[in-house]
Design a protein around this motif. Structure first.
Motif, PDB file in Angstrom:
ATOM      1  N   ALA A   1       0.806  -1.210   0.000  1.00 36.94           N
ATOM      2  CA  ALA A   1       0.000   0.000   0.000  1.00 36.94           C
ATOM      3  C   ALA A   1       0.846   1.270   0.000  1.00 36.94           C
ATOM      4  O   ALA A   1       0.368   2.317  -0.390  1.00 36.94           O
ATOM      5  CB  ALA A   1      -0.918   0.005   1.207  1.00 36.94           C
TER       6      ALA A   1
ATOM      7  N   ALA B   1       2.990  -1.488  -5.359  1.00 36.25           N
ATOM      8  CA  ALA B   1       1.545  -1.396  -5.576  1.00 36.25           C
ATOM      9  C   ALA B   1       1.218  -1.506  -7.057  1.00 36.25           C
ATOM     10  O   ALA B   1       0.295  -2.229  -7.449  1.00 36.25           O
ATOM     11  CB  ALA B   1       1.009  -0.093  -5.006  1.00 36.25           C
TER      12      ALA B   1
ATOM     13  N   ARG C   1      -8.339   1.874   0.558  1.00 39.17           N
ATOM     14  CA  ARG C   1      -7.553   2.783   1.386  1.00 39.17           C
ATOM     15  C   ARG C   1      -6.767   3.772   0.525  1.00 39.17           C
ATOM     16  O   ARG C   1      -6.699   4.952   0.835  1.00 39.17           O
ATOM     17  CB  ARG C   1      -6.593   2.010   2.289  1.00 39.17           C
ATOM     18  N   THR C   2      -6.202   3.278  -0.565  1.00 35.84           N
ATOM     19  CA  THR C   2      -5.337   4.122  -1.390  1.00 35.84           C
ATOM     20  C   THR C   2      -6.102   4.942  -2.423  1.00 35.84           C
ATOM     21  O   THR C   2      -5.621   5.963  -2.881  1.00 35.84           O
ATOM     22  CB  THR C   2      -4.293   3.280  -2.142  1.00 35.84           C
TER      23      THR C   2
ATOM     24  N   GLN D   1      -4.856  -2.840  -1.448  1.00 35.14           N
ATOM     25  CA  GLN D   1      -5.656  -1.981  -0.574  1.00 35.14           C
ATOM     26  C   GLN D   1      -6.288  -0.799  -1.311  1.00 35.14           C
ATOM     27  O   GLN D   1      -6.154   0.358  -0.902  1.00 35.14           O
ATOM     28  CB  GLN D   1      -4.816  -1.504   0.601  1.00 35.14           C
TER      29      GLN D   1
ATOM     30  N   GLN E   1      -7.031  -6.969  -3.928  1.00 35.41           N
ATOM     31  CA  GLN E   1      -7.355  -6.556  -2.564  1.00 35.41           C
ATOM     32  C   GLN E   1      -6.088  -6.279  -1.764  1.00 35.41           C
ATOM     33  O   GLN E   1      -6.070  -5.384  -0.919  1.00 35.41           O
ATOM     34  CB  GLN E   1      -8.199  -7.623  -1.859  1.00 35.41           C
ATOM     35  N   SER E   2      -5.009  -7.011  -2.056  1.00 35.40           N
ATOM     36  CA  SER E   2      -3.764  -6.798  -1.316  1.00 35.40           C
ATOM     37  C   SER E   2      -3.142  -5.436  -1.615  1.00 35.40           C
ATOM     38  O   SER E   2      -2.319  -4.949  -0.847  1.00 35.40           O
ATOM     39  CB  SER E   2      -2.756  -7.919  -1.604  1.00 35.40           C
TER      40      SER E   2
ATOM     41  N   THR F   1     -18.745  -6.472  -2.939  1.00 34.66           N
ATOM     42  CA  THR F   1     -17.446  -5.822  -3.115  1.00 34.66           C
ATOM     43  C   THR F   1     -17.424  -5.043  -4.425  1.00 34.66           C
ATOM     44  O   THR F   1     -16.896  -3.925  -4.470  1.00 34.66           O
ATOM     45  CB  THR F   1     -16.301  -6.859  -3.079  1.00 34.66           C
TER      46      THR F   1
END
Length: 147
Positions: free
Chosen positions: A23, A29, A59-60, A56, A53-54, A81
């Motif tokens: 992230a 990323a 969030r990002t 993120q 999903q890894s 999702t």
């Protein structure tokens, strides 16, 4: 500086929180998102979803990761999702034609042809000449001729 930011900075300096990772490191990323898209191309949607999903994306805010996650989620039947990712994308500057096209396809997968038709109409409004949108409209006409 806010209390939360000071606490996070203190934990980072104390070595309690890693400084880099999927992230926070842009190169990592980007590679993770690219790998997710490769997996989508290979039709390995479950692994693509996990990979994306890894990164993120919620969030990002990475638009490319969000779109890939939405597609992979649709293809695995995780519409919750997918909807969350589409909702995030609607809040960001992104290719509206393809966003609405993908949302239409999502609703076709669910059998909600009225919503699919509405999103395809919006996609066409943004890019009337787009072949992918035209193909999805033709597919919708075949699966829901009475709509």
């Amino acid at each position: 500086m806010g209390v939360a930011r000071c606490l996070a900075l203190g934990l980072l300096l104390a070595g309690c929180v890693p400084a880099t990772g999927p992230a926070t490191d842009p190169a990592t990323a980007a590679a993770t998102v690219s790998q997710g898209y490769t997996l989508i191309g290979q039709k390995d949607y479950a692994k693509a979803k996990t990979t994306l999903q890894s990164a993120q994306p919620f969030r990002t805010g990475d638009r490319r990761a969000l779109m890939g996650l939405a597609v992979a989620s649709d293809m695995t039947g995780d519409f919750r999702t997918a909807d969350r990712a589409y909702k995030e994308l609607l809040l960001r500057e992104t290719d509206r034609a393809m966003l609405f096209n993908n949302m239409a396809y999502s609703y076709m997968l669910r059998g909600d042809y009225a919503r699919a038709s509405a999103y395809l109409a919006e996609a066409r409004r943004h890019d009337a000449a787009n072949v992918t949108i035209a193909n999805n409209a033709a597919m919708l006409e075949r699966v829901a001729p009475l709509q």
